[in-house]
Motif scaffolding. Structure first.
Motif, PDB file in Angstrom:
ATOM      1  N   ASP A  66      46.401  42.283  47.903  1.00  0.00           N
ATOM      2  CA  ASP A  66      46.760  43.696  48.039  1.00  0.00           C
ATOM      3  C   ASP A  66      46.450  44.232  49.430  1.00  0.00           C
ATOM      4  O   ASP A  66      47.095  45.167  49.887  1.00  0.00           O
ATOM      5  CB  ASP A  66      46.022  44.553  47.000  1.00  0.00           C
ATOM      6  N   LEU A  73      34.554  36.633  38.965  1.00  0.00           N
ATOM      7  CA  LEU A  73      35.401  37.576  39.694  1.00  0.00           C
ATOM      8  C   LEU A  73      36.344  36.912  40.693  1.00  0.00           C
ATOM      9  O   LEU A  73      37.012  37.600  41.464  1.00  0.00           O
ATOM     10  CB  LEU A  73      34.531  38.601  40.416  1.00  0.00           C
ATOM     11  N   SER A  74      36.433  35.602  40.683  1.00  0.00           N
ATOM     12  CA  SER A  74      37.251  34.894  41.661  1.00  0.00           C
ATOM     13  C   SER A  74      38.710  35.364  41.647  1.00  0.00           C
ATOM     14  O   SER A  74      39.298  35.643  42.692  1.00  0.00           O
ATOM     15  CB  SER A  74      37.188  33.390  41.420  1.00  0.00           C
ATOM     16  N   GLU A  75      39.297  35.458  40.461  1.00  0.00           N
ATOM     17  CA  GLU A  75      40.704  35.889  40.369  1.00  0.00           C
ATOM     18  C   GLU A  75      40.872  37.331  40.840  1.00  0.00           C
ATOM     19  O   GLU A  75      41.859  37.661  41.499  1.00  0.00           O
ATOM     20  CB  GLU A  75      41.233  35.714  38.949  1.00  0.00           C
ATOM     21  N   ASN A  76      39.923  38.195  40.503  1.00  0.00           N
ATOM     22  CA  ASN A  76      39.985  39.593  40.961  1.00  0.00           C
ATOM     23  C   ASN A  76      39.932  39.656  42.489  1.00  0.00           C
ATOM     24  O   ASN A  76      40.654  40.438  43.105  1.00  0.00           O
ATOM     25  CB  ASN A  76      38.835  40.404  40.374  1.00  0.00           C
ATOM     26  N   ILE A  77      39.065  38.852  43.091  1.00  0.00           N
ATOM     27  CA  ILE A  77      38.948  38.831  44.551  1.00  0.00           C
ATOM     28  C   ILE A  77      40.268  38.376  45.162  1.00  0.00           C
ATOM     29  O   ILE A  77      40.747  38.952  46.134  1.00  0.00           O
ATOM     30  CB  ILE A  77      37.781  37.922  44.995  1.00  0.00           C
ATOM     31  N   ARG A  78      40.874  37.356  44.563  1.00  0.00           N
ATOM     32  CA  ARG A  78      42.161  36.859  45.081  1.00  0.00           C
ATOM     33  C   ARG A  78      43.238  37.940  44.999  1.00  0.00           C
ATOM     34  O   ARG A  78      44.021  38.121  45.927  1.00  0.00           O
ATOM     35  CB  ARG A  78      42.588  35.604  44.335  1.00  0.00           C
ATOM     36  N   LYS A  79      43.261  38.691  43.891  1.00  0.00           N
ATOM     37  CA  LYS A  79      44.236  39.781  43.748  1.00  0.00           C
ATOM     38  C   LYS A  79      44.014  40.859  44.798  1.00  0.00           C
ATOM     39  O   LYS A  79      44.961  41.338  45.422  1.00  0.00           O
ATOM     40  CB  LYS A  79      44.144  40.409  42.357  1.00  0.00           C
ATOM     41  N   ILE A  80      42.770  41.252  44.973  1.00  0.00           N
ATOM     42  CA  ILE A  80      42.445  42.301  45.949  1.00  0.00           C
ATOM     43  C   ILE A  80      42.844  41.869  47.352  1.00  0.00           C
ATOM     44  O   ILE A  80      43.426  42.638  48.111  1.00  0.00           O
ATOM     45  CB  ILE A  80      40.949  42.671  45.886  1.00  0.00           C
ATOM     46  N   THR A  81      42.539  40.620  47.690  1.00  0.00           N
ATOM     47  CA  THR A  81      42.858  40.167  49.045  1.00  0.00           C
ATOM     48  C   THR A  81      44.371  40.094  49.261  1.00  0.00           C
ATOM     49  O   THR A  81      44.833  40.306  50.380  1.00  0.00           O
ATOM     50  CB  THR A  81      42.215  38.810  49.374  1.00  0.00           C
TER      51      THR A  81
END
Length: 133
Positions: free
Chosen positions: A30, A20-28
């Motif tokens: 946003d 989920l590293s890339e998802n976390i980066r996207k969320i942060t």
């Protein structure tokens, strides 16, 4: 999401392990805001967790319990491994350990930290221990 004031990520090492590293980066990205405070918790702080922390935090403060060497246990923590044969044996061993730890004549009662697989298991365990102890 632009109004998020507090962003808290618990078990970051597990999230990264799940890919989920890339998802976390996207969320942060946003929830990027100069007022946002970010807290990241992880039992282990391997390089991938450290990289993620650097990415999502500003002016970070690291709080560490124990030593920096991930292969060395904290001397102030008594860690015990008990081999059990099944769930019933595991619960019995835990109850025995807790009764011994908190008995009136215990030399140094201290505190006990018990890990569970998920919130549901934690709730079930808490109910069983309240009845048993």
């Amino acid at each position: 999401v632009k109004t998020v004031r507090f962003l808290i990520l618990d078990e970051a090492d597990h999230m990264i392990g799940e890919g989920l590293s890339e998802n976390i980066r996207k969320i942060t990205c946003d929830v990027e805001s100069p007022r946002r405070q970010t807290a990241l918790f992880s039992a282990t702080f391997a390089d991938d967790v450290s990289d993620l922390a650097t990415w999502i935090t500003r002016h970070a403060v690291e709080v560490r319990v124990g030593m920096r060497d991930p292969l060395r246990a904290n001397r102030d923590v008594d860690q015990r491994i008990m081999i059990v044969k099944d769930d019933a044996d595991r619960e019995g061993a835990l109850k025995t350990l807790l009764r011994t730890q908190y008995a009136a004549q215990a030399r140094n009662p201290g505190k006990t930290l018990v890990f569970a697989g998920d919130a549901e298991q934690c709730d079930q365990l808490a109910k069983k221990l309240q009845v048993a102890l």
